[in-house]
Write an enzyme that holds these catalytic residues in place. Structure first.
Site, PDB file in Angstrom:
ATOM      1  N   LYS A   1      -4.978   9.525   5.798  1.00 36.53           N
ATOM      2  CA  LYS A   1      -3.596   9.821   6.173  1.00 36.53           C
ATOM      3  C   LYS A   1      -3.366  11.329   6.079  1.00 36.53           C
ATOM      4  O   LYS A   1      -3.848  11.974   5.138  1.00 36.53           O
ATOM      5  CB  LYS A   1      -2.640   9.074   5.237  1.00 36.53           C
ATOM      6  CG  LYS A   1      -1.164   9.208   5.590  1.00 36.53           C
ATOM      7  CD  LYS A   1      -0.308   8.353   4.650  1.00 36.53           C
ATOM      8  CE  LYS A   1       1.170   8.439   4.971  1.00 36.53           C
ATOM      9  NZ  LYS A   1       1.990   7.615   4.050  1.00 36.53           N
TER      10      LYS A   1
ATOM     11  N   SER B   1       5.268   4.341   6.239  1.00 40.65           N
ATOM     12  CA  SER B   1       4.900   5.571   6.902  1.00 40.65           C
ATOM     13  C   SER B   1       3.417   5.684   7.243  1.00 40.65           C
ATOM     14  O   SER B   1       3.050   6.508   8.076  1.00 40.65           O
ATOM     15  CB  SER B   1       5.284   6.772   6.038  1.00 40.65           C
ATOM     16  OG  SER B   1       4.544   6.793   4.833  1.00 40.65           O
TER      17      SER B   1
ATOM     18  N   SER C   1       5.013   2.045   2.008  1.00 44.79           N
ATOM     19  CA  SER C   1       4.348   2.721   3.131  1.00 44.79           C
ATOM     20  C   SER C   1       2.888   2.349   3.356  1.00 44.79           C
ATOM     21  O   SER C   1       2.308   2.733   4.371  1.00 44.79           O
ATOM     22  CB  SER C   1       4.448   4.235   2.970  1.00 44.79           C
ATOM     23  OG  SER C   1       5.727   4.681   3.325  1.00 44.79           O
TER      24      SER C   1
END
Lengths: 515, 92
Positions: free
Chosen positions: A101, A176, A200
């Site tokens: 990420k 997210s 997330s």
């Protein structure tokens, strides 16, 4: 129009010309690739090549990555080839790619956090989780898309454009960590790291039909991970199976002298721990099963999971967390307050965007931040500043911290009677893109089942448990005791063993027909 | 909520559109957040972390750190090995 018909058609064309044997690689689990490497039937370069080809074929339609460095990945793979050849592999997972990420520092690679603020930022050092993955020989692969500074539940707040859900390009992948989840679900990487402040990791894993683990607060070092809400953030794996996320947790977990909130609890062999079977006492959260926003298909799927555990001799117990309904409100106060404080570092002075039109120091701050941050980040900064401001601090922030104490006490009381708590991961399956963009509160409500787990610091996992009427995946959330990842993973794996939802993949090639 | 005053505290310039949207949206969010006022928190200690966090000490030893070049690499403007910023103090 965001959905690019041409792009999808070209994806389908590319997919149809791809060698079939690649398919044998890019949808394999970490475990299976590890077995093939040990048997010598695959090499790291062959594996990495298949993931790169898959990424190139699908990325135009999905946009899971902010960017990726093919050369670096192949270089790492070649080094791993040599290690396997000489019998000096660093771990059973040496040479398998893990997607990262874009909020986790990798030395020499860009890190945007999905924000214009960091568009040109290059990380000067490796996060501790990266150091640990490298020590196990895993290939650090790409920069995965995300909501800006991890603020969002759909990956639509990324300054570099949204990610699409591989199961249906008109739906969001969740957020997210939406890029991480979409990349794993689409076979662009074997496994990925995400971060989870209020859901997330778990919610995008649910939306994309895969497995996402948020470890206990303090289980994994946050050093080198851009802070959103420091008392809630945790790094964790998103993968294709419970065993795979267990393996990665064993690699990245542990006390780190660079993160004083990481906890000195021994790291178990979680793969081994996940094979344990016993009649777990399963608590079902009544507040979460009775809420008005819960979709009928999700409710039915969760009901079937409860029935399954019951049929296997696990005592089922309805439990009640009296203060849990205030959890989301308390969460959005605490998370925005901490974000307001953490994001103060983005001031245009030492790194990040500096406004060209600023004339003095004050306007360097206020204009750089105005130009660098997107709307959701600004909204949360304002909310965070408000709840901390004079006259409102006690009514909002302090009160939210007290509610947090109550919620944690509620959970700990429940764990006197049960081993595992079960709930939906999200009230619905993936929603349509742009559906909730104009209504921040509706977007926040999507996190209602996940945020209290962060508030209490507990480990939580989402595993796939069915599909809704639109054939979009549904996830079930299991919640464990502090540092009870072993038990949590075992209970999740026990369900997975008897079901095949995790073995199903989106038929990306069929998407052209739906357009 | 006085969005202007709060934005000033946060060192954040807002456009007219943002100011107007935020005022409306944040009112709605604050209405929702009001559910907190219905919870009895009498005598409850606030918690900043889920677990008790204790101070952690380490030996005060010099460790390898960034080179000057590495530390300056992300600076928006630099001069003579330093980060360049607008003038902070007025001429006397």
């Amino acid at each position: 129009m965001r959905r690019n018909v041409k792009a999808v058609k070209s994806v389908c064309q590319k997919l149809s010309t791809m060698p079939k044997e690649n398919e044998m690689i890019y949808y394999q689990t970490l475990k299976d690739l590890s077995v093939a490497l040990q048997a010598g039937s695959l090499t790291p370069s062959r594996i990495m090549g298949a993931f790169i080809a898959r990424t190139k074929a699908t990325e135009a339609a999905l946009h899971s990555f902010i960017c990726y460095d093919e050369g670096s990945a192949l270089e790492q793979a070649e080094a791993a080839d040599l290690r396997w050849k000489s019998g000096k592999n660093l771990s059973p997972y040496d040479g398998v790619p893990i997607g990262i990420k874009d909020i986790i520092s990798v030395q020499g690679q860009p890190m945007t956090c999905g924000s214009r603020m960091l568009e040109n930022y290059i990380s000067p050092y490796d996060a501790t989780v990266i150091t640990k993955l490298r020590a196990a020989g895993m290939i650090i692969w790409g920069r995965l898309n995300m909501d800006e500074f991890a603020m969002g539940s759909s990956t639509e707040t990324s300054a570099f454009g949204p990610t699409q859900n591989p199961w249906n390009l008109e739906y969001v992948p969740g957020g997210s960590s939406g890029g991480s989840a979409a990349a794993v679900a689409a076979g662009q990487t074997c496994i990925a790291l995400g971060t989870d402040t209020g859901g997330s990791i778990r919610q995008p894993a649910a939306f994309c039909g895969i497995v996402g683990l948020k470890p206990t607060y303090g289980r994994v070092s946050r050093y080198g991970v851009t802070a959103f809400a420091s008392s809630l953030d945790q790094v964790g794996p998103i993968g294709r199976s419970v065993e795979d996320v267990a393996a990665v947790l064993s690699i990245i977990g542990g006390r780190d002298s660079h993160d004083s909130t990481s906890v000195d609890v021994p790291v178990e062999n979680y793969v081994h721990a996940s094979t344990c079977e016993k009649p777990w006492r399963v608590g079902v959260l009544s507040e979460f099963m009775e809420g008005g926003g819960l979709d009928g298909d999700v409710s039915a799927a969760i009901g079937r999971v409860v029935k399954f555990y019951e049929s296997q001799g696990c005592p089922i117990q309805p439990i009640s967390l009296p203060n849990v309904n205030a959890g989301l409100a308390a969460y959005y106060i605490i998370a925005t307050a901490e974000a307001f404080s953490n994001l103060a570092r983005f001031d245009g002075i030492r790194y990040g965007h500096r406004s060209k039109s600023a004339t003095d120091v004050a306007s360097v701050y206020s204009k750089s931040r105005a130009e660098g941050f997107g709307e959701e980040v600004k909204r949360r900064i304002i909310l965070g500043a408000f709840v901390l401001s004079g006259g409102f601090h006690d009514a909002y922030y302090t009160r939210a911290q007290k509610v947090r104490s109550l919620i944690r006490a509620d959970y700990m009381r429940a764990f006197d009677d049960v081993d595992i708590i079960l709930s939906p991961t999200a009230p619905t399956a993936a929603f349509h893109e742009t559906e909730k963009c104009e209504d921040p509160l509706a977007m926040y409500l999507n996190d209602v089942y996940t945020v209290t787990v962060n508030m209490a610091g507990l480990p939580g996992i989402s595993i796939p448990c069915g599909f809704d009427r639109n054939h979009m995946p549904i996830g079930v959330q299991l919640i464990g005791k502090p540092f009870g990842e072993g038990d949590l993973l075992a209970a999740a794996r026990f369900y997975e063993k008897s079901h095949d939802f995790h073995g199903q993949h989106p038929l990306l090639a069929d998407l052209a027909q739906t357009l | 909520m006085n969005v202007d005053a709060i934005a000033d505290l946060a060192r954040l310039d807002l456009t007219d559109g943002e100011r107007q949207r935020f005022a409306e949206q944040l009112e709605k969010i604050l209405d929702y957040i009001d559910v907190l006022q219905s919870i009895d928190v009498e005598g409850v200690e606030p918690s900043a972390h889920a677990f008790e966090v204790v101070n952690v000490w380490r030996r005060d030893m010099v460790e390898a750190s960034f080179s000057q070049e590495c530390a300056l690499r992300n600076a928006p403007e630099r001069e003579s090995g330093q980060i360049r910023v607008p003038k902070v103090v007025d001429d006397a």
